[in-house]
Design a protein around this motif. Structure first.
Motif, PDB file in Angstrom:
ATOM      1  N   ALA A   1       4.410  -9.312  -7.779  1.00 46.01           N
ATOM      2  CA  ALA A   1       5.548  -8.675  -7.741  1.00 46.01           C
ATOM      3  C   ALA A   1       6.874  -7.780  -6.681  1.00 46.01           C
ATOM      4  O   ALA A   1       7.444  -7.170  -7.128  1.00 46.01           O
TER       5      ALA A   1
ATOM      6  N   ASP B   1       2.021  -4.685 -10.641  1.00 42.22           N
ATOM      7  CA  ASP B   1       1.797  -5.928 -10.406  1.00 42.22           C
ATOM      8  C   ASP B   1       1.913  -6.808 -10.714  1.00 42.22           C
ATOM      9  O   ASP B   1       3.118  -6.965 -11.188  1.00 42.22           O
ATOM     10  N   GLU B   2       1.145  -8.138 -10.899  1.00 44.01           N
ATOM     11  CA  GLU B   2       1.793  -9.571 -11.430  1.00 44.01           C
ATOM     12  C   GLU B   2       1.779  -9.810 -12.687  1.00 44.01           C
ATOM     13  O   GLU B   2       2.853  -9.777 -12.812  1.00 44.01           O
ATOM     14  N   SER B   3       1.055  -8.423 -13.228  1.00 47.02           N
ATOM     15  CA  SER B   3       1.076  -8.739 -14.998  1.00 47.02           C
ATOM     16  C   SER B   3       2.807  -7.809 -14.822  1.00 47.02           C
ATOM     17  O   SER B   3       3.230  -8.101 -16.199  1.00 47.02           O
TER      18      SER B   3
ATOM     19  N   THR C   1       2.850   2.169 -10.365  1.00 50.56           N
ATOM     20  CA  THR C   1       2.373   0.715  -9.791  1.00 50.56           C
ATOM     21  C   THR C   1       3.134  -0.391 -10.392  1.00 50.56           C
ATOM     22  O   THR C   1       2.543  -0.841 -12.031  1.00 50.56           O
TER      23      THR C   1
ATOM     24  N   VAL D   1       4.843  -1.283  -5.225  1.00 50.09           N
ATOM     25  CA  VAL D   1       5.251  -2.878  -5.488  1.00 50.09           C
ATOM     26  C   VAL D   1       4.286  -3.804  -4.453  1.00 50.09           C
ATOM     27  O   VAL D   1       4.046  -3.663  -3.255  1.00 50.09           O
ATOM     28  N   ARG D   2       2.947  -4.322  -5.273  1.00 48.54           N
ATOM     29  CA  ARG D   2       1.739  -5.247  -4.819  1.00 48.54           C
ATOM     30  C   ARG D   2       3.214  -6.197  -4.709  1.00 48.54           C
ATOM     31  O   ARG D   2       4.192  -7.063  -5.138  1.00 48.54           O
ATOM     32  N   GLU D   3       2.211  -7.292  -3.936  1.00 49.00           N
ATOM     33  CA  GLU D   3       2.304  -8.563  -3.287  1.00 49.00           C
ATOM     34  C   GLU D   3       3.496  -8.799  -4.231  1.00 49.00           C
ATOM     35  O   GLU D   3       4.487  -9.600  -4.625  1.00 49.00           O
TER      36      GLU D   3
ATOM     37  N   THR E   1       0.360  -1.028   0.069  1.00 46.38           N
ATOM     38  CA  THR E   1       0.373   0.310  -0.201  1.00 46.38           C
ATOM     39  C   THR E   1       0.837   1.380   0.452  1.00 46.38           C
ATOM     40  O   THR E   1       1.874   1.452   0.247  1.00 46.38           O
TER      41      THR E   1
END
Length: 444
Positions: free
Chosen positions: A82, A45-47, A43, A78-80, A33
């Protein structure tokens, strides 16, 4: 007195503040967050992670994008899925060791999750093995040396030895902070050349270890009922043997050899150091044991025949000293830290006469080498008596089966041509007796 205690107390506070600062991510990186009131400039993310880890160049581009955010004074979220990108950026631009970067991200992830214990999150839960290989390649490019991942808290066993293909017949193996380059030369019989198998420091240590114990090398006298080893003009070097358990550097070499073949170190017999002076040689011979040897049954009863041979050059020499395979038309020049590995038995467990090889005469200088032989079956290890109060994990560690003792066991059959040969059938040898000559080789 009290003054000394006060100074010590202040020192502890300063050290605590330093450690806390070291465990903080740079301000331009935010996990999971964004900070309150901050709008992320980018941001991930996974992609984004999937695209970044598709190739080394894509990973470089992703790290550059995060660096651009930093230079602009922004924050990258950075989301989890990634988190590996966060690690990559710390290695590429923060010049962090990979092991330190993983530990830092794990600690911050635990803090973001409001963990009461603040114990770093298990790294294998958010870092895939394929991503880890890419990160090791990045670290090698940036720093020239890989991290020892065993220092990472919660490091899973499969991280201690990793490998990847470099295209064609080339592979890179990384284990405990050491890199080995493997070039597969033949699938049948399996033959490969190794580079960077041991460091210059390790090679010099083994040489010094051997100096005081060297004696004239011998060959087996197959015609004698006792099968005793005799001096012979076919082998004029000096040699000695050392058990891997007697020296940590020798043990490392055995662990690396075993891993490359998908076997455990318990398959290794005592390693042999050899020393060649000008004019000395070992004429064409086989490494596998002959059934004509009077002591064949004794030599093979517990561990079987010699399945795999490693010859590691601990030094080069000024001229000569090649390891030659006349029937395979391969020859290897001595190069310190490098070596050659081959399977002595075919895929049916029978001795392969194509593995005839020789240590050619040294013409100038001296040659030091290390023989590592892996047998068909592991040595029987006495089962330790473990206190009943220990947990299974503790018992495994004390018995040498946990992180300390069991991680040299390899799982990379692809590191050498063909599948691992840890379970070949019992050997049946029906070869006739031979004498030491190019046409009729000896056996060591």
């Amino acid at each position: 007195g009290g003054g000394a205690r006060s100074r010590w107390h202040r020192c502890i506070i300063v050290m605590s503040d330093v450690l806390e600062a070291m465990l903080q991510l740079p301000a331009h990186l935010a996990l999971l967050t964004p900070p309150p009131g901050v709008r992320p400039a980018a941001t991930f993310d996974e992609s984004a992670a999937t695209a970044a880890f598709a190739s080394p160049s894509a990973l470089d581009d992703a790290c550059s994008q995060i660096e651009s955010v930093r230079q602009a004074g922004g924050v990258a979220l950075v989301r989890e899925p990634a988190l590996a990108l966060c690690v990559a950026h710390l290695v590429a631009y923060g010049r962090s060791r990979l092991a330190d970067a993983i530990s830092l991200v794990a600690a911050q992830l635990a803090a973001c999750r409001n963990s009461e214990s603040q114990t770093p999150a298990e790294p294998s839960a958010w870092l895939q093995q394929a991503e880890l290989c890419a990160l090791l390649r990045l670290e090698l490019h940036v720093r020239g040396q890989p991290s020892d991942l065993s220092t990472v808290l919660g490091c899973p066993s499969q991280w201690l030895w990793l490998h990847w293909s470099d295209g064609g017949s080339l592979s890179t193996v990384v284990g405990r902070g050491h890199v080995i380059e493997v070039e597969r030369l033949r699938p049948d019989p399996r033959l490969a050349q190794l580079r960077r198998f041991c460091s210059a420091t390790e090679a010099e240590h083994i040489i010094q270890l051997a100096r005081a114990s060297l004696h004239p090398s011998r060959v087996v006298n197959h015609s004698a009922h006792s099968g005793e080893a005799l001096l012979s003009d076919a082998r004029t070097s000096y040699s000695c043997k050392v058990a891997a358990a007697a020296d940590v550097v020798v043990m490392r070499a055995v662990q690396r050899a075993a891993y490359l073949c998908g076997m455990s170190p318990q398959h290794a017999e005592a390693v042999q150091m050899v020393h060649y002076l000008p004019g000395q040689e070992y004429r064409p011979h086989f490494d596998w044991f002959s059934s004509r040897d009077a002591r064949f049954a004794d030599k093979t009863r517990e561990m079987g025949n010699r399945l795999v041979s490693f010859f590691i050059y601990l030094s080069g020499c000024d001229a000569g000293g090649h390891t030659s395979f006349p029937r395979l038309q391969h020859s290897f020049a001595p190069e310190a830290g490098c070596g050659v590995v081959w399977y002595n038995l075919d895929r049916n467990g029978l001795p392969d006469e194509r593995t005839l090889h020789a240590g050619c005469p040294v013409e100038r200088g001296e040659k030091w080498g290390l023989n590592i032989w892996l047998r068909e079956r592991p040595r029987r290890v006495p089962q330790p008596r473990v206190r009943a109060a220990l947990s299974l994990g503790q018992a495994a560690t004390e018995a040498g089966l946990g992180k300390a003792g069991g991680q040299a066991v390899g799982v990379v059959g692809a590191a050498l041509p063909g599948a691992p040969g840890a379970a070949c059938p019992r050997v049946r040898v029906t070869l006739s007796m031979r004498t030491a000559s190019p046409a009729n080789p000896a056996r060591c």
